[in-house]
Structures are given as structure tokens and as C-alpha cells.
Write a protein that holds these residues in place. Structure first.
Motif, PDB file in Angstrom:
ATOM      1  N   ALA A 115       0.769  -1.112   0.028  1.00  0.00           N
ATOM      2  CA  ALA A 115       0.122   0.005   0.198  1.00  0.00           C
ATOM      3  C   ALA A 115       0.860   1.148   0.152  1.00  0.00           C
ATOM      4  O   ALA A 115       0.738   2.278   1.028  1.00  0.00           O
ATOM      5  CB  ALA A 115      -1.002   0.012   1.096  1.00  0.00           C
ATOM      6  N   VAL A 116       1.559   1.319  -1.032  1.00  0.00           N
ATOM      7  CA  VAL A 116       2.428   2.569  -1.223  1.00  0.00           C
ATOM      8  C   VAL A 116       2.171   3.354  -2.663  1.00  0.00           C
ATOM      9  O   VAL A 116       2.244   2.523  -3.622  1.00  0.00           O
ATOM     10  CB  VAL A 116       3.934   2.170  -0.923  1.00  0.00           C
ATOM     11  N   ARG A 117       1.986   4.682  -2.290  1.00  0.00           N
ATOM     12  CA  ARG A 117       1.654   5.153  -3.538  1.00  0.00           C
ATOM     13  C   ARG A 117       2.901   5.475  -4.522  1.00  0.00           C
ATOM     14  O   ARG A 117       4.071   5.720  -3.937  1.00  0.00           O
ATOM     15  CB  ARG A 117       1.181   6.504  -3.143  1.00  0.00           C
ATOM     16  N   GLU A 118       2.540   5.647  -6.089  1.00  0.00           N
ATOM     17  CA  GLU A 118       3.652   5.752  -6.612  1.00  0.00           C
ATOM     18  C   GLU A 118       4.692   7.041  -6.269  1.00  0.00           C
ATOM     19  O   GLU A 118       3.934   8.055  -6.176  1.00  0.00           O
ATOM     20  CB  GLU A 118       3.324   5.923  -8.170  1.00  0.00           C
ATOM     21  N   GLY A 119       5.900   7.147  -6.575  1.00  0.00           N
ATOM     22  CA  GLY A 119       6.538   8.346  -6.289  1.00  0.00           C
ATOM     23  C   GLY A 119       6.791   9.180  -7.717  1.00  0.00           C
ATOM     24  O   GLY A 119       6.416   8.614  -8.652  1.00  0.00           O
ATOM     25  N   LEU A 143       8.057  10.396  11.798  1.00  0.00           N
ATOM     26  CA  LEU A 143       6.897   9.770  11.478  1.00  0.00           C
ATOM     27  C   LEU A 143       6.655   8.841  12.533  1.00  0.00           C
ATOM     28  O   LEU A 143       5.508   7.925  12.432  1.00  0.00           O
ATOM     29  CB  LEU A 143       7.019   8.986  10.362  1.00  0.00           C
ATOM     30  N   ILE A 215       2.063   1.340  10.650  1.00  0.00           N
ATOM     31  CA  ILE A 215       1.939   2.793  10.206  1.00  0.00           C
ATOM     32  C   ILE A 215       3.000   3.557   9.952  1.00  0.00           C
ATOM     33  O   ILE A 215       3.293   4.273   8.950  1.00  0.00           O
ATOM     34  CB  ILE A 215       0.778   3.485  10.697  1.00  0.00           C
ATOM     35  N   LEU A 218       4.732   2.040   6.902  1.00  0.00           N
ATOM     36  CA  LEU A 218       4.293   2.499   5.588  1.00  0.00           C
ATOM     37  C   LEU A 218       4.639   3.760   5.214  1.00  0.00           C
ATOM     38  O   LEU A 218       5.017   4.163   4.092  1.00  0.00           O
ATOM     39  CB  LEU A 218       2.770   2.396   5.597  1.00  0.00           C
ATOM     40  N   ALA A 219       4.623   4.882   6.347  1.00  0.00           N
ATOM     41  CA  ALA A 219       4.936   6.139   6.053  1.00  0.00           C
ATOM     42  C   ALA A 219       6.419   6.173   5.714  1.00  0.00           C
ATOM     43  O   ALA A 219       6.717   7.078   4.923  1.00  0.00           O
ATOM     44  CB  ALA A 219       4.860   6.860   7.421  1.00  0.00           C
ATOM     45  N   GLN A 222       6.767   5.302   2.099  1.00  0.00           N
ATOM     46  CA  GLN A 222       6.164   6.424   1.408  1.00  0.00           C
ATOM     47  C   GLN A 222       6.915   7.477   1.249  1.00  0.00           C
ATOM     48  O   GLN A 222       7.324   8.141   0.145  1.00  0.00           O
ATOM     49  CB  GLN A 222       4.762   6.704   1.701  1.00  0.00           C
ATOM     50  N   TYR A 223       7.930   7.773   2.213  1.00  0.00           N
ATOM     51  CA  TYR A 223       8.737   8.831   2.230  1.00  0.00           C
ATOM     52  C   TYR A 223       9.728   8.850   1.403  1.00  0.00           C
ATOM     53  O   TYR A 223      10.271   9.601   0.783  1.00  0.00           O
ATOM     54  CB  TYR A 223       9.162   9.146   3.764  1.00  0.00           C
ATOM     55  N   ASN A 226       8.660   9.049  -2.002  1.00  0.00           N
ATOM     56  CA  ASN A 226       8.296  10.439  -2.552  1.00  0.00           C
ATOM     57  C   ASN A 226       9.620  10.960  -2.704  1.00  0.00           C
ATOM     58  O   ASN A 226       9.709  12.060  -3.617  1.00  0.00           O
ATOM     59  CB  ASN A 226       7.743  11.123  -1.449  1.00  0.00           C
ATOM     60  N   LEU A 227      10.954  10.442  -2.282  1.00  0.00           N
ATOM     61  CA  LEU A 227      12.170  11.254  -2.594  1.00  0.00           C
ATOM     62  C   LEU A 227      12.704  10.505  -4.014  1.00  0.00           C
ATOM     63  O   LEU A 227      13.690  10.791  -4.268  1.00  0.00           O
ATOM     64  CB  LEU A 227      13.223  10.874  -1.478  1.00  0.00           C
ATOM     65  N   GLY A 228      12.035   9.438  -4.563  1.00  0.00           N
ATOM     66  CA  GLY A 228      12.177   9.112  -5.660  1.00  0.00           C
ATOM     67  C   GLY A 228      12.992   7.735  -5.891  1.00  0.00           C
ATOM     68  O   GLY A 228      13.633   7.320  -6.868  1.00  0.00           O
TER      69      GLY A 228
END
Lengths: 407, 407
Positions: A115-119, A143, A215, A218-219, A222-223, A226-228
Motif C-alpha cells: 500500500a505505497v503510492r507511486e513516487g 513519523l 503505520i 508504511l509512512a 512512502q517517504y 516520495n524522494l524518488g
């Protein structure tokens, strides 16, 4: 929180010589007969597919986590309110475990989280692995991580295969060495709840910590995404967490087979995030645990299942749920789990009685920890014994604390 | 944590006379022209359906939470790493918000949470609502709640209607007075992050607290359900949280329109669980906030949008996003939100500069709080101003803290 020294092997995969040195640093004694572990042999997996472990009692054990019982025991610590709190504490981690059950996944326990959104397409520039490691740790604590360390991917601790609950057999491992760094976190467990072990009530400490672990993992994943960079969050799946945590400098290995941290003793649950972000590695810490466990038998003697080693570290394995080819204290997972199944909840007596199971927010405990790392460790042990610290708190007394604290 | 006095109206729904008394207790001045609020008029909902609020900027504002930007600003606090952390902190609450999007639900923001497992057929016996209230609070704190209070359902604070993102119009309210008690929780926000407001970085404090709020609310609702009662977990949906929190004794109302707690000042996010479990109610607390806000204009003067009231409490409403018929300090939500949209992240300057925004784990702050509740409040205010407490921390300095703390 204390600082951790950055290792010289920052960001590189350890080669044979440096691996041997790093193993010595961590007190790992890995023999030539070492064999990697398949998650299928984990005692929890075996309790589904292996008739030697599975029983009506073990089926019922799991059932109590899912379905309310029709009749409630009246034994203190095993009543409806105790199970109500225990199961509620597991709720969030359960939701994530079941989120993709239709794809034969049990995330957090048998499979990594997805459950991780695309970066973004672009990765941030990393000034240096040291700099980035500091930033990631700062972010991870923000976090919600209690302890964070970083180590390199090590195939030895990665399960050869994952386990499929659907087919009750092995399936391919998803995590590979392409993600060459591992951010390891430890989340502290509620000490007051654990004082009531064994009880269904004390199991709420397990569930609540898993929920937090979920949680936070997951955070963090995701972090980093988000940094690629790539990041895979993993809780009990994919790899053995304890050797990774030791290499990441979170603590030492204890007689009861658990990680012992400086900050919370053995009262933690672990998680890890595999990533290809360049990150400097931490080094193992030593604060006298091995020497203490050599003279202490608190867990061995308190274990009702007699599952904990009483002698020297050895390469003896009790059954297929133990890892082969490592000289260490090894717990008999079958005996341990049978006790859990028989009492219908997890057990944490070894955590409760461990002399390191303290909160270190007060100076007597910090002095105790210092003494425990010196030649006066037997004195520390004796002081711990006469203090009554490890005694069980009756579960109804835990509930009654509500009376005095919130009047 | 401090104790809260149990009210005499335990477990009953307030009738007219006792409601008036309870309102006085809470310093609520509700006029005859009072009108209940529909969530559709909430400024966040309006930023979807109302052209007076919606703009390219507001669309972009939401977009930055979902999709990585193609180019990153170089302004300190708005770079890729700042958004990376902010969006990661929101991740868990986002997952739950989107879990049932296919059923036109946005749980936690527009609709109550539904991810609660079915309970047993049998309810535990409740010895007394007082006893049960203590037990629930004890359990809630153990499950991660920072502050917990209990009050009665009050239709006035319940939204007349929920809002459907799909149809951009009203839909029926799910929460009703059948669930006659409300467990209100407050979760503290990260003070260091908020020191950097306004910045995308400081938005990580919002997201991380929502994520914690989500899991704690779900766990409390599951716990009550496991005891055999009905429980509905709600975050920003269903009802106005602040009046419920005040009645539940969590704090006082401040000039900036936010709740001010004794323990964390305005640095909290709220959540609530509606239930039919018999529970005694708490009573409002007073510690001098109203009197302080009467002489303090820190938030009014610091607000770049000039959205915060500078005068006496009044019944003036700025636009349809304000509630009608209550004498209070009222913020201009349109101005406030426009500032958020223009800077591409939420703002918390009013929280940062509020003199109550402290950690009270040190005696100087506790002495300050005590003085602030006496006639020497202007002295307290002056001391706060010269201390430099409310000054902005440059976001890069927050990141640099990683350098000194984890070397």
C-alpha cells in the motif's frame, strides 16, 4: 536518544572479508553448515500446514483473534474485556494484513506491504550516504519510529521463500539484494500491559505495537518513495529481523532469543524497510548483554514451557523451526507456541522477567544499566531480583489502575 | 495526566434546563437564531462545488498531496524533501480515506469509518457508567489516545447532512442520537515541525497526527464493539469536534477558533467515537483561556490572511462557512483557506504563535500556565513575547537538527 557511530562500509554490500569482520562486531558465529531459512518453517506457518504443530488448540488460538467467543472464561486476564482490548489493539495491523487477501497476501506477516503510492520520476540528489542516513532517521523518528538504525542487505537473513497461506506451500521471495540497504525500526511495547503476562490482556501490548509498527513502516516507505527511490516495507515477512536489527546497532541478542535494546530492553517489536537509496550503515552496539545473559537465567527459569536455553550458546537445533549453522542461544519454538495455543493468547513471560525490561527514564534504571555492563553484573542481577521488578501484576489490578488514575 | 471530574448528568441525554446549565459551564452562548451546520458548507467541501472558493490554485493545492510535482520549488520548506515528508505523514489516513471511495465514501473526512469488525452477541455488564467511563479512558490511552474525555450526544453539533464528493451535494447524516455518548480524543502534534509553519514541512505534523488519530479511533471503536456495544469512529466528519471536546473537558475555546488544551495548548487534532455504551460524562474545564484570549492578539496579528477575529466575541458571520447563532470569536474560513491554496500547503501560524503552544513537561512552562490563569496574565503574555518561543524556525534548520542529533 543516543547516537550511533557510522561504519566505514557505508552504502556498499559487504564482501567476504568485511562480512566476517562485521559478524565479529555483532558477535555472530556463523558456521560452514549455515542454511538459510524458509518462512514455511516458521512455527506460525507450520501451525497451518504441519500436523506436528497444528491442533484443535492452535486453530482455536487463532480463532480467538478473529471471532468473539461464545462463552468467556472467568479467569483473571482472560475475560471478555481482556480479549476485547487485545483484539482491538490488533485491529489496524489486521486490516492491512487482510487488505489484499484475495491476492494470496497476508501483508506484514507473510508478505511485504504494497500500500505505497507511486513516487515521482525524479530522485533527490543525495549529498552523501552519511547525510542521507541522518535525514532518513530524523524523518523516521518524526513519523513515529522509536528506534532507527541502518544496515546493508544480507541474503543470509532473507527467507529463501515466502509462504502462501492459500496453497500452504512456498512461494517466491519478493525482496532481493537490488534493495541494498535496510532501515530497521524498533517500536516499544507498553510496559504496564506486559507486567500482566501471561494473559490475553498482555497480548494488547503486542497488537498495539504491531499497529504502530504498520503505520510507521508504511509512512517511512512512502517517504523514501516520495524522494524518488524504491522502498519496500516489511514487518514479520521477508527476512529475519533480529540479525538485521543487531547489525543496524539497535541492540544485542539475548538468551531468550530476543533483541535487547539499550532503551527498552527486550520490550520492542521490529520492522524494516528495504531500499536502494544510498545510506550509510550503523555498527552493532555492545553494552554487556551477552555477558549478563551468560550469568542470568531469569527467562529460562520463568518459562512455563521450558523452551528457553539454559546452557552455553550452541549450534543445537530443536526442530525445523530453528535456523541451522549458527552458534547461539536457541529457543524451542514448538514448545513456546504450544504454550500459546494452550492458553489462547501469546505469552511474554520471558520479556516480563528479563532484567533489562525497564523504562530508562529514571536514574536508578540508568545506573542499573551501567552497573549491569561492568564486572558487578551479578550485583545488578541480585538487585533486580530483590526489587520485585519482574513480578506479575494481576490483570484486574491493571484494570483497577483506571480507578485511581482517572477519577 | 490530570483527572476530570465526573458530572452529575451521567449517561442521560441533556434536557433543556440541564443543557442550558451545561452550556454555561462550557461558556457557550447559543442564541435563538442558532442554525445547525451542513458539512457541504465546510470550506473544504466548498472548494469542490462552490466557484467562490474553488480555483486553479485550490485544485493545485489538493494535487500536491496526491501527485508528485514535476518541478519542485527551491523555497526553504517547500522543496521535494519537505513535500516527501508531508505526504508520507498523511499516507495512512489517506489509505483509510480512499478505502471505500467506490461507495462514495471518504472516511475520516466526509464519512465515519466503517472498517470495524463485527462484535459478539453479548454485551459486557456495565457496573456503573462511572466505572465504565474510567475503563474506556484507560483502554483508550493504552490504545494510543493522548487525551480522552466523554460527553453526551448533542444534535446541535451534528452536521444536518453529510457531503458527497461524487455528486457534490448533501447526503444523509449517518450518526444519530441513538448513540447517546461520545468519547472525544485529542492527539498531540509535533511541536518542532510546527515551529517551521508556514511550510510544507510543518504540514507533516498535521498528517502524522491524522494518521495516529485514525488508528486510535479505529481501535477504540473496535474495543467498544468487542464489548458488545455499538460504536462509530469519526474524525473530521459527522459533527463539529470542538464543542464536543469542550463539553468533554478537553480544553477551552481560543480566539483562533481552535481548542486549547491544558496539556498541549492548541497543538492537537480531535476525533470522536459515538456509542450506546452507558458512560458517565465529564465536565468542561476552565484554566483562564477565555480571559487570556481577551487580552492577547498573537494569532490575530500573526495571521497573514487577516482571517482571525481581533475584537470581542460576536455573532457576526463572515460567510456560509461559519456557524450561525453563536456568540464567539469567528475565523474567516474563506480567507484562511485561500492562503493555504496560495502557498500549496496548510498553515498553522496561529498554532505556532499561540502562547499556550508549549510542551508542559518542564516546570517553567507549568509555572507560566499557572500565572496565565491569574490576574498576572498580562505579565505571562509579556514573558511569552520576549522569550521568542513563537518565532519561526527555518525549515532547513529543522532538517539540520538531524545533523546534530544523530551523528
Amino acid at each position: 536518544m543516543r547516537s550511533r557511530h557510522m561504519g566505514p562500509d557505508s552504502g556498499r554490500r559487504p564482501e567476504a572479508a568485511s562480512q566476517a569482520a562485521s559478524d565479529r562486531d555483532a558477535c555472530f558465529e556463523v558456521g560452514d553448515d549455515f542454511r538459510r531459512f524458509s518462512q514455511k518453517d516458521d512455527v506460525f506457518c507450520r501451525s497451518f500446514w504441519d500436523p506436528e504443530v497444528r491442533s484443535d488448540r492452535s486453530d482455536m488460538f487463532y480463532e480467538t483473534y478473529r471471532t468473539p467467543r461464545m462463552t468467556w472464561r472467568s479467569a483473571d486476564g482472560f475475560t471478555q474485556r481482556d480479549y476485547a482490548l487485545r483484539n482491538a489493539s490488533w485491529h489496524v495491523t489486521d486490516i492491512f494484513a487482510e487488505l489484499r487477501a484475495d491476492a494470496d497476501r497476508r501483508e506484514g506477516f507473510l508478505d511485504p506491504y504494497t500500500a505505497v503510492r507511486e513516487g515521482p520520476g525524479s530522485a533527490v540528489e543525495v549529498a552523501s550516504p552519511q547525510e542521507m542516513a541522518r535525514e532518513v532517521k530524523h524523518a523516521a523518528r518524526t513519523l513515529g519510529a522509536d528506534l532507527v538504525g541502518i544496515t546493508g542487505y544480507d541474503e543470509r537473513w532473507t527467507y529463501t521463500h515466502a509462504y502462501s497461506r492459500e496453497t500452504e506451500t512456498e512461494k517466491p521471495q519478493e525482496v532481493t539484494g537490488e534493495l541494498e540497504n535496510v532501515v530497521v525500526i524498533a517500536q516499544s511495547m507498553d510496559r504496564e500491559l506486559l507486567r500482566t503476562a501471561p494473559s490475553a490482556l498482555s497480548g494488547a501490548a503486542t497488537g498495539a505495537t504491531y499497529s504502530r509498527d504498520t503505520i510507521v513502516l508504511l509512512a517511512i516507505a512512502q517517504y523514501i518513495t516520495n524522494l524518488g527511490y524504491r522502498a519496500v516495507a516489511s514487518m514479520n515477512d521477508a527476512a529475519l529481523a533480529i540479525p538485521l536489527a543487531i547489525k543496524a546497532g539497535l541492540g544485542e541478542y539475548g538468551r531468550h532469543g530476543l533483541l535487547i535494546t539499550r532503551e527498552f530492553g527486550p520490550r520492542v517489536r521490529l520492522g524494516k524497510v528495504f531500499t536502494d537509496m544510498p545510506l550509510a550503515h550503523d555498527r552493532p552496539v555492545r553494552f554487556g548483554v551477552r555477558e549478563m545473559c551468560e550469568v542470568c537465567r531469569a527467562c529460562t527459569e520463568a518459562c512455563p514451557a521450558r523452551a528457553i536455553a539454559g546452557g552455553e550458546p550452541s549450534t543445537h537445533v530443536h526442530n525445523r523451526s530453528n535456523i541451522q549453522g549458527i552458534r547461539k542461544w536457541t529457543t524451542d519454538a514448538e514448545k513456546c507456541f504450544r504454550f500459546w495455543a494452550n492458553q489462547n493468547t501469546d505469552c511474554a513471560i520471558c520479556v516480563r522477567v528479563c532484567p533489562y525490561n525497564r523504562t530508562y527514564d529514571n536514574w536508578p534504571s540508568r545506573v542499573w544499566r551501567w552497573v549491569s555492563g561492568t564486572r558487578l553484573r551479578r550485583l545488578a542481577l541480585w538487585l533486580d531480583r530483590i526489587s520485585g521488578r519482574g513480578r506479575r501484576l494481576a490483570p484486574r489490578r491493571w484494570w483497577n489502575a483506571a480507578r485511581s488514575r482517572y477519577l
